[in-house]
Design an enzyme around this catalytic site. Sequence first.
Site, PDB file in Angstrom:
ATOM      1  N   CYS A  43      -4.530   3.530  -1.152  1.00 29.80           N
ATOM      2  CA  CYS A  43      -4.544   4.559  -2.189  1.00 29.80           C
ATOM      3  C   CYS A  43      -4.033   3.945  -3.498  1.00 29.80           C
ATOM      4  O   CYS A  43      -3.604   2.794  -3.523  1.00 29.80           O
ATOM      5  CB  CYS A  43      -3.685   5.740  -1.779  1.00 29.80           C
ATOM      6  SG  CYS A  43      -2.001   5.273  -1.390  1.00 29.80           S
TER       7      CYS A  43
ATOM      8  N   CYS B  24      -0.593   2.481  -3.486  1.00 27.80           N
ATOM      9  CA  CYS B  24      -0.430   1.236  -2.742  1.00 27.80           C
ATOM     10  C   CYS B  24      -0.877   0.047  -3.586  1.00 27.80           C
ATOM     11  O   CYS B  24      -0.259  -1.008  -3.567  1.00 27.80           O
ATOM     12  CB  CYS B  24      -1.240   1.287  -1.447  1.00 27.80           C
ATOM     13  SG  CYS B  24      -0.972   2.785  -0.508  1.00 27.80           S
TER      14      CYS B  24
END
Lengths: 362, 82
Positions: B10, B13
């Site tokens: 995501c 991250c």
Amino acid sequence: MNDTNSRAKTRGLWNDAWLPRYGAAIVVLASLWWTAYSCIQRLSSWLVYDALALPRDSHLGSALEFFLYDTVKILLLLIALIYVISWLRASLNAERVRDFLSGKKRGLGYALGAAFGAITPFCSCSSVPLFLGFTSAGIPIGITMSFLITSPIINEIAVVLLWGLLGWKFTVAYVAIGITAGMLGGLFMDALRAGRWLQPFVLESMKTPIRPLTATRQKLSVRQRHNFAWGEMTSIFRRVWKWVIVGVGIGAALHGLVPANWFAENLGAGQWWTVPVAVFVGIPLYSNVTGIVPVMEGLLTKGMPIGTTMAFCMSAVAASIPEVIMLRQVMTVRLQATFLGYLWGMFTLTGWLLNALQGVLF
Amino acid sequence: MIVKVFGPGCAKCKETEQIVREAAEASGVSVTVEKVSDLREMMAAGVLSTPAVSIDGSVVSAGRVPSKGEVVSWIATAACKQ
């Protein structure tokens, strides 16, 4: 040399005095906040009707006033409440929740799972690691499900927005439904022994539960709590402000442009079948709470029944296509179908119930 | 020293990976940065919420994007222990 000494001393004093300074800053900022908050209504109507000189009964004027008032109010509420809530829950994290939930009795476990789902912050891309972490620690699938269902529905932002826009009754109803949906979901999954339908590698890992190292519990100082809360507030605010504006914008457009009771008159909004259809449409939609609550307000003021609105919005928040794709890694199609079917049934029933009670409760 | 960044991919991250790489560069210690998106590996490392960062096998941060300064200090502490 004397000079460096005294400088070091002043710095020491400055650090020692952090707590009183912090307290003083809180008092000053809180009173500023309160003053600003109590002026929004007057300021926005002054800006629209006096400064911009829009006619008082025009659609544009009322839409614009609504937009300004709601945006500023929500943003102010978000700043204050995210800070306070983050401050309070600074020491809570997924590891502690897992340690706390493992080994709990089922009945209590569902309630606790749902309650923790409501209060822990949770990024939707964490759902799969979290799911695995819980199941591999030996937490029954039902309790994990309770957590997983309630988590996206309830968070501090949702509560702030609902309270600010729709009042306490609606907020209480929303939170109660979110928690109940989670608890019943857990019960339902365990009753079906839904654990059978997890992906094989998850089942394999459940046979040998890993006893994870229990999370170390550290005492947090006021300063650490402040740092955490400040970080949360700025990062959430940066992420969310544009959605507030978009959401309130849609709400304002509905408010100013759609005639009152339009939904009731044109969509047959009072019909029984509109609830399951609304939920069916809502489930694949991806929306976060921040965007959906202002839209909810718009729908409600235009005559959409409360149960239909609530059912639609909850289903939009609780599940979405990206989330389903992510959970596919740990769940088989059968389990996913059960999960989505449960959500559909649960929100439909809730919608019907609220529509029936609308006259009594709201 | 091996620094791992855990995350299914995501936005948060990716941001964390970027910060960790910059911090590794800035720390002056020889560090290998790895991005882990495999679920089983995450499970084995005991990662519950992402993005998470581990240094030589111990998880130092989970569920948030750390600042560059923080990561540098973690790397420095780990280097001291060695």
